[in-house]
Design a protein around this motif. Structure first.
Motif, PDB file in Angstrom:
ATOM      1  N   TYR A 176       0.854  -1.189   0.000  1.00  8.38           N
ATOM      2  CA  TYR A 176       0.000   0.000   0.000  1.00  8.38           C
ATOM      3  C   TYR A 176       0.889   1.237   0.000  1.00  8.38           C
ATOM      4  O   TYR A 176       1.773   1.394   0.847  1.00  8.38           O
ATOM      5  N   GLY A 177       0.657   2.124  -0.989  1.00  5.21           N
ATOM      6  CA  GLY A 177       1.443   3.346  -1.072  1.00  5.21           C
ATOM      7  C   GLY A 177       1.365   3.932  -2.461  1.00  5.21           C
ATOM      8  O   GLY A 177       0.288   4.019  -3.055  1.00  5.21           O
ATOM      9  N   GLY A 178       2.523   4.299  -3.023  1.00  2.58           N
ATOM     10  CA  GLY A 178       2.491   4.880  -4.364  1.00  2.58           C
ATOM     11  C   GLY A 178       3.799   5.529  -4.749  1.00  2.58           C
ATOM     12  O   GLY A 178       4.788   5.485  -4.017  1.00  2.58           O
ATOM     13  N   ASP A 179       3.806   6.160  -5.943  1.00  3.11           N
ATOM     14  CA  ASP A 179       4.991   6.864  -6.425  1.00  3.11           C
ATOM     15  C   ASP A 179       5.316   8.033  -5.504  1.00  3.11           C
ATOM     16  O   ASP A 179       4.437   8.824  -5.136  1.00  3.11           O
TER      17      ASP A 179
ATOM     18  N   GLU B 293       0.953   7.382   9.198  1.00  6.48           N
ATOM     19  CA  GLU B 293      -0.436   7.600   9.595  1.00  6.48           C
ATOM     20  C   GLU B 293      -1.397   6.927   8.614  1.00  6.48           C
ATOM     21  O   GLU B 293      -2.442   6.388   9.014  1.00  6.48           O
ATOM     22  N   ALA B 294      -1.034   6.925   7.344  1.00  6.55           N
ATOM     23  CA  ALA B 294      -1.905   6.354   6.305  1.00  6.55           C
ATOM     24  C   ALA B 294      -1.741   4.846   6.163  1.00  6.55           C
ATOM     25  O   ALA B 294      -2.497   4.219   5.417  1.00  6.55           O
ATOM     26  N   GLY B 295      -0.763   4.254   6.830  1.00  2.92           N
ATOM     27  CA  GLY B 295      -0.542   2.811   6.689  1.00  2.92           C
ATOM     28  C   GLY B 295       0.274   2.431   5.473  1.00  2.92           C
ATOM     29  O   GLY B 295       0.263   1.267   5.054  1.00  2.92           O
ATOM     30  N   VAL B 296       1.005   3.389   4.911  1.00  5.70           N
ATOM     31  CA  VAL B 296       1.825   3.114   3.732  1.00  5.70           C
ATOM     32  C   VAL B 296       2.988   2.198   4.107  1.00  5.70           C
ATOM     33  O   VAL B 296       3.684   2.433   5.104  1.00  5.70           O
ATOM     34  N   ASN B 297       3.199   1.149   3.301  1.00  4.83           N
ATOM     35  CA  ASN B 297       4.331   0.257   3.543  1.00  4.83           C
ATOM     36  C   ASN B 297       5.275   0.131   2.354  1.00  4.83           C
ATOM     37  O   ASN B 297       6.315  -0.526   2.454  1.00  4.83           O
ATOM     38  N   LEU B 298       4.929   0.769   1.206  1.00  3.29           N
ATOM     39  CA  LEU B 298       5.779   0.685   0.017  1.00  3.29           C
ATOM     40  C   LEU B 298       5.616   1.943  -0.820  1.00  3.29           C
ATOM     41  O   LEU B 298       4.486   2.376  -1.091  1.00  3.29           O
ATOM     42  N   VAL B 299       6.748   2.528  -1.224  1.00  5.65           N
ATOM     43  CA  VAL B 299       6.707   3.652  -2.168  1.00  5.65           C
ATOM     44  C   VAL B 299       7.659   3.371  -3.317  1.00  5.65           C
ATOM     45  O   VAL B 299       8.661   2.662  -3.165  1.00  5.65           O
ATOM     46  N   THR B 300       7.324   3.918  -4.483  1.00  4.25           N
ATOM     47  CA  THR B 300       8.150   3.791  -5.679  1.00  4.25           C
ATOM     48  C   THR B 300       8.998   5.045  -5.825  1.00  4.25           C
ATOM     49  O   THR B 300       8.461   6.155  -5.859  1.00  4.25           O
ATOM     50  N   LEU B 301      10.309   4.865  -5.903  1.00  3.00           N
ATOM     51  CA  LEU B 301      11.235   5.991  -5.986  1.00  3.00           C
ATOM     52  C   LEU B 301      11.961   6.016  -7.323  1.00  3.00           C
ATOM     53  O   LEU B 301      12.207   4.960  -7.930  1.00  3.00           O
ATOM     54  N   ALA B 302      12.319   7.225  -7.756  1.00  5.28           N
ATOM     55  CA  ALA B 302      13.299   7.503  -8.824  1.00  5.28           C
ATOM     56  C   ALA B 302      12.778   7.262 -10.232  1.00  5.28           C
ATOM     57  O   ALA B 302      13.566   7.235 -11.182  1.00  5.28           O
ATOM     58  N   VAL B 303      11.467   7.134 -10.423  1.00  2.00           N
ATOM     59  CA  VAL B 303      10.932   6.852 -11.759  1.00  2.00           C
ATOM     60  C   VAL B 303      11.371   7.900 -12.784  1.00  2.00           C
ATOM     61  O   VAL B 303      11.734   7.565 -13.914  1.00  2.00           O
TER      62      VAL B 303
ATOM     63  N   LEU C  67      -1.453   0.679  -5.060  1.00  2.00           N
ATOM     64  CA  LEU C  67      -0.510   1.787  -5.132  1.00  2.00           C
ATOM     65  C   LEU C  67      -1.100   2.901  -5.985  1.00  2.00           C
ATOM     66  O   LEU C  67      -1.913   2.648  -6.880  1.00  2.00           O
ATOM     67  N   PHE C  68      -0.690   4.119  -5.714  1.00  2.00           N
ATOM     68  CA  PHE C  68      -1.248   5.296  -6.371  1.00  2.00           C
ATOM     69  C   PHE C  68      -0.150   6.090  -7.072  1.00  2.00           C
ATOM     70  O   PHE C  68       1.013   6.040  -6.713  1.00  2.00           O
ATOM     71  N   PHE C  69      -0.555   6.838  -8.082  1.00  2.00           N
ATOM     72  CA  PHE C  69       0.267   7.933  -8.553  1.00  2.00           C
ATOM     73  C   PHE C  69      -0.474   9.218  -8.164  1.00  2.00           C
ATOM     74  O   PHE C  69      -1.570   9.477  -8.668  1.00  2.00           O
ATOM     75  N   GLN C  70       0.080   9.933  -7.275  1.00  2.00           N
ATOM     76  CA  GLN C  70       1.316   9.743  -6.560  1.00  2.00           C
ATOM     77  C   GLN C  70       1.089  10.069  -5.090  1.00  2.00           C
ATOM     78  O   GLN C  70      -0.035  10.369  -4.688  1.00  2.00           O
ATOM     79  N   TRP C  71       2.193  10.023  -4.284  1.00  2.00           N
ATOM     80  CA  TRP C  71       2.022  10.290  -2.856  1.00  2.00           C
ATOM     81  C   TRP C  71       1.573  11.734  -2.621  1.00  2.00           C
ATOM     82  O   TRP C  71       0.531  11.981  -2.039  1.00  2.00           O
ATOM     83  N   ARG C  72       2.354  12.688  -3.073  1.00  2.00           N
ATOM     84  CA  ARG C  72       2.025  14.101  -2.853  1.00  2.00           C
ATOM     85  C   ARG C  72       1.755  14.757  -4.196  1.00  2.00           C
ATOM     86  O   ARG C  72       2.569  14.676  -5.115  1.00  2.00           O
ATOM     87  N   GLN C  73       0.602  15.393  -4.329  1.00  2.00           N
ATOM     88  CA  GLN C  73       0.209  16.026  -5.584  1.00  2.00           C
ATOM     89  C   GLN C  73       1.203  17.120  -5.965  1.00  2.00           C
ATOM     90  O   GLN C  73       1.540  17.984  -5.150  1.00  2.00           O
ATOM     91  N   ALA C  74       1.692  17.080  -7.194  1.00  2.00           N
ATOM     92  CA  ALA C  74       2.693  18.030  -7.657  1.00  2.00           C
ATOM     93  C   ALA C  74       2.112  19.438  -7.727  1.00  2.00           C
ATOM     94  O   ALA C  74       0.932  19.628  -8.041  1.00  2.00           O
TER      95      ALA C  74
ATOM     96  N   SER D 177      -4.523  14.054  -8.939  1.00  2.00           N
ATOM     97  CA  SER D 177      -4.634  13.944  -7.486  1.00  2.00           C
ATOM     98  C   SER D 177      -3.526  13.082  -6.898  1.00  2.00           C
ATOM     99  O   SER D 177      -2.919  12.256  -7.575  1.00  2.00           O
ATOM    100  N   GLY D 178      -3.285  13.268  -5.612  1.00  2.00           N
ATOM    101  CA  GLY D 178      -2.330  12.462  -4.879  1.00  2.00           C
ATOM    102  C   GLY D 178      -2.958  11.899  -3.620  1.00  2.00           C
ATOM    103  O   GLY D 178      -4.129  12.170  -3.300  1.00  2.00           O
ATOM    104  N   MET D 179      -2.190  11.128  -2.897  1.00  2.00           N
ATOM    105  CA  MET D 179      -2.655  10.653  -1.594  1.00  2.00           C
ATOM    106  C   MET D 179      -2.727  11.832  -0.627  1.00  2.00           C
ATOM    107  O   MET D 179      -3.586  11.882   0.258  1.00  2.00           O
ATOM    108  N   VAL D 180      -1.797  12.787  -0.792  1.00  2.00           N
ATOM    109  CA  VAL D 180      -1.861  14.084  -0.111  1.00  2.00           C
ATOM    110  C   VAL D 180      -2.015  15.136  -1.197  1.00  2.00           C
ATOM    111  O   VAL D 180      -1.121  15.314  -2.022  1.00  2.00           O
ATOM    112  N   ASN D 181      -3.130  15.820  -1.214  1.00  2.00           N
ATOM    113  CA  ASN D 181      -3.417  16.776  -2.280  1.00  2.00           C
ATOM    114  C   ASN D 181      -2.965  18.185  -1.923  1.00  2.00           C
ATOM    115  O   ASN D 181      -2.433  18.433  -0.843  1.00  2.00           O
ATOM    116  N   HIS D 182      -3.181  19.118  -2.839  1.00  2.00           N
ATOM    117  CA  HIS D 182      -2.705  20.484  -2.648  1.00  2.00           C
ATOM    118  C   HIS D 182      -3.160  21.090  -1.324  1.00  2.00           C
ATOM    119  O   HIS D 182      -2.425  21.862  -0.702  1.00  2.00           O
TER     120      HIS D 182
END
Length: 692
Positions: free
Chosen positions: A26-29, A49-59, A354-361, A370-375
């Motif tokens: 559970y997580g995302g880019d 806090e969100a229960g994230v256990n995996l993130v994708t890095l360096a794409v 998994l989501f794209f992405q963790w924090r909205q650019a 959208s992101g898991m954490v939005n603007h």
């Protein structure tokens, strides 16, 4: 086979991944390079806090990891890897070669792909490379080697992610050279190439290999056999580059999964060939929230991912929490839809969300994705839903590795897709993916689990096989189908199946040439209807009526029985739908695009006669799927309706999310989800009743 080879299979790599993560991924880019260092600490706090256990890095980080030719800077990546590990978060580490940096393009501008019309793909987006370019290949493989060396022993590393959404097609000089080499390996000599491509038509005969090049934009129409081979070459050449990177990474970490991400209804790459070279199928899925039935097309893609590696659980690599920036109208998902779509993927075999992405650019092309954490930050509806889903998924650890069983198979084949949509055919507007979806939907609505197969698959353990517009069938594929039916199988084939051979040349003697024997029928002419709104009437053998549009054929029977005939139009009185007894089995042929009601009733009758029953009898819009493994059985029930639905779950089981016992009739909330862990004896009884 050595002990290490037995241990390091795709299944064992995935099992180890989920054991390390404690269940579903559970997580995302995550793109920390886009944010000040101070934000990183807040990110990992919110991830926990969100229960994230995996993130994708360096794409998309090549320009930050190699700032100039041979000048590497891994310091920032070391720091974020260490920070994530310290907070109990694993890393899916990507090789960043989807985005060759500006300095590399300046040095080798011919890395940029050349389009079919001769124009060049510009810098400033992504996937701006010709995979055949030697400098691109050398530099991207060097990056994979550097990353493999540096991070193989890092405790945060859980998985490798190669490139991102492979797909660019080039018609430039490097692709020309590679295409000739590919053709020489396939055909051996020019005589065989000229035969396969029918080059005597329009005087296109080749007398020297130097004359053969990529099928760039011609004056009018282009040779369809040549273009089909270019589709095959393009997929093969990208796959070869993936395999080269995979082999580098595997040399450093033989126990970790290596994947790349597939895309929904993506035409350029033959995912059957690709999935065989990966540890898991991984999907980026972005249904359009404006479409009320978007979940049906999503379901097809989920079942395809599950099928690509013969039922092995797959990975959701990307999805959106809310808005998806690729659509012309960027509608946000309604509350509950993200949760529902996530559980739908799990119900159909996914072991990650998994989501794209963790924090909205805040800048760039995807700033409104959208992101898991939005603007607006974490104090939002979306982040609260993200946290709630993360808490729930911890209860589903036992489902990882569990599989689904199907007795219905639908053929989905990239050679068919490529050949069918090359144009210069009786209906050049036909959409192969939509044809497949049309024959898939009645099974989805009836809660019948479906496997997808290609034309080379072993069909004998299926009770019903469906061929949707399987335009290209090789001789071996045709024999495979005949043997399946002769052995007692049931077949339903739609129009435009079996028309051409492996070289994309017409099979003579009447359509559908590859299937004439098994169908007991043949067509002397194809009659697509002239206007989209045009329909003809059908009369059925039992005295009923139906209709057809878009496509008809002048069909004759040799041994088949007529199920429906044309009752109006130029083909009035001719057969439209037939059923043939062949060996110990039967084969139905739809020579017309029959109306939805007739199609649903026909497929329902065929699967009922084959003894195939739904996973659960439920109202329309309520989906039920079962996953089993290691003595466990899970029934997932999903309400895709925007109103409550009443469902009888029979003996039921334990609600995984509430730990309460559920039996009999229950009311499922609008967009609601029920996950039941069934008693082992109930699972055995249910499967015995349904014939699975």
């Amino acid at each position: 086979m050595t002990s290490e080879q037995r241990t390091h299979t795709p299944e064992h790599r995935l099992k180890r991944l989920h054991e390390r993560l404690g269940g579903i991924a559970y997580g995302g880019d995550y793109n920390p390079e886009q944010w000040p260092r101070a934000v990183w600490d807040e990110d990992v706090r919110l991830m926990k806090e969100a229960g994230v256990n995996l993130v994708t890095l360096a794409v998309f980080s090549w320009s930050r990891l190699e700032t100039a030719d041979g000048v590497y800077d891994f310091g920032w990546l070391d720091e974020i890897m260490d920070l994530l590990h310290a907070n109990g978060i694993g890393v899916d580490l990507a090789t960043p070669d989807a985005v060759p940096p500006a300095w590399l393009i300046a040095r080798h501008p011919d890395i940029l792909p050349v389009l079919a019309d001769g124009s060049t793909f510009g810098f400033g987006s992504r996937q701006h490379f010709d995979v055949s370019h030697p400098a691109y290949r050398a530099k991207s493989l060097a990056m994979a080697e550097k990353m493999g060396e540096r991070y193989a022993a890092h405790p945060a590393l859980c998985m490798w992610h190669v490139n991102n959404e492979y797909g660019p097609v080039s018609y430039g000089p490097h692709a020309d050279r590679a295409f000739r080499e590919w053709l020489q390996a396939k055909y051996g000599n020019l005589d065989e190439l000229n035969r396969a491509w029918s080059t005597d038509v329009w005087g296109q005969v080749y007398s020297d290999w130097a004359q053969v090049n990529a099928p760039a934009q011609p004056r009018t129409w282009s040779n369809p056999s040549r273009r089909l081979d270019y589709h095959r070459f393009t997929s093969d050449s990208m796959l070869a580059h993936y395999k080269a990177e995979r082999d580098i990474l595997r040399r450093h970490t033989s126990d970790l999964p290596v994947v790349t991400n597939f895309m929904r209804f993506y035409k350029n790459n033959d995912y059957w060939a690709w999935a065989a070279e990966e540890d898991a199928a991984a999907l980026d899925i972005y249904p359009d929230p404006r479409e009320e039935d978007a979940h049906v097309a999503a379901a097809l893609n989920f079942d395809l991912m599950r099928s690509l590696r013969k039922g092995q659980p797959w990975l959701v690599m990307e999805q959106a929490t809310a808005a998806v920036s690729q659509w012309s109208v960027n509608v946000s998902k309604l509350p509950g839809k993200m949760r529902l779509g996530s559980y739908q993927a799990i119900a159909q075999g996914a072991d990650s969300i998994l989501f794209f992405q963790w924090r909205q650019a805040k800048g760039g092309t995807e700033r409104f994705h959208s992101g898991m954490v939005n603007h607006a930050g974490p104090d939002t509806r979306v982040f609260r839903e993200v946290c709630e889903l993360g808490r729930e998924l911890k209860n589903l650890a036992g489902i990882t590795g569990a599989r689904s069983t199907a007795k219905v198979a639908l053929v989905f084949d990239w050679d068919c897709w490529w050949a069918l949509e090359l144009g210069n055919s009786p209906r050049s507007d036909l959409n192969y993916a939509q044809e497949v979806l049309r024959l898939y939907r009645p099974f989805f609505d009836a809660n019948i689990t479906v496997d997808f197969v290609d034309t080379t698959s072993d069909l004998h353990h299926y009770s019903l096989v469906v061929l949707p517009a399987s335009y290209l069938l090789t001789d071996d594929a045709a024999r495979n189908i005949e043997e399946y039916v002769a052995g007692g199988g049931r077949l339903v084939a739609s129009y435009l199946s079996g028309i051409v051979d492996q070289d994309n040349t017409i099979r003579l003697g009447g359509y559908p040439g590859a299937l004439r024997n098994v169908l007991g029928a043949w067509s002397e002419e194809l009659h697509p209807l002239a206007a989209d709104a045009e329909t003809v009437k059908l009369s059925t053998a039992d005295g009923g009526t139906a209709s057809a549009g878009y496509w008809t054929e002048h069909l004759h029977t040799t041994s088949a029985d007529v199920l429906a005939s044309y009752a109006s139009g130029r083909l009035a009185g001719s057969p439209a739908v037939t059923r043939n007894s062949f060996g110990r089995g039967t084969a139905v042929y739809l020579s017309a695009r029959v109306d939805n009601t007739f199609l649903e009733e026909l497929l329902d009758a065929e699967r009922t006669a084959a003894g195939i029953r739904p996973e659960l009898d439920a109202p329309l819009g309520v989906q039920a799927r079962r996953r089993t493994g290691d003595g466990r059985s899970y029934l997932l029930v999903l309400n895709h309706n925007d109103a409550p639905a009443r469902v009888d779950v029979g003996a039921g089981g334990t609600d995984v999310l509430t730990r309460t016992r559920i039996t009999g009739a229950v009311e499922l909330a609008a967009n609601g989800v029920l996950v039941l862990e069934e008693a082992a004896e109930e699972h055995v009884r249910t499967h015995a009743e349904t014939g699975r």
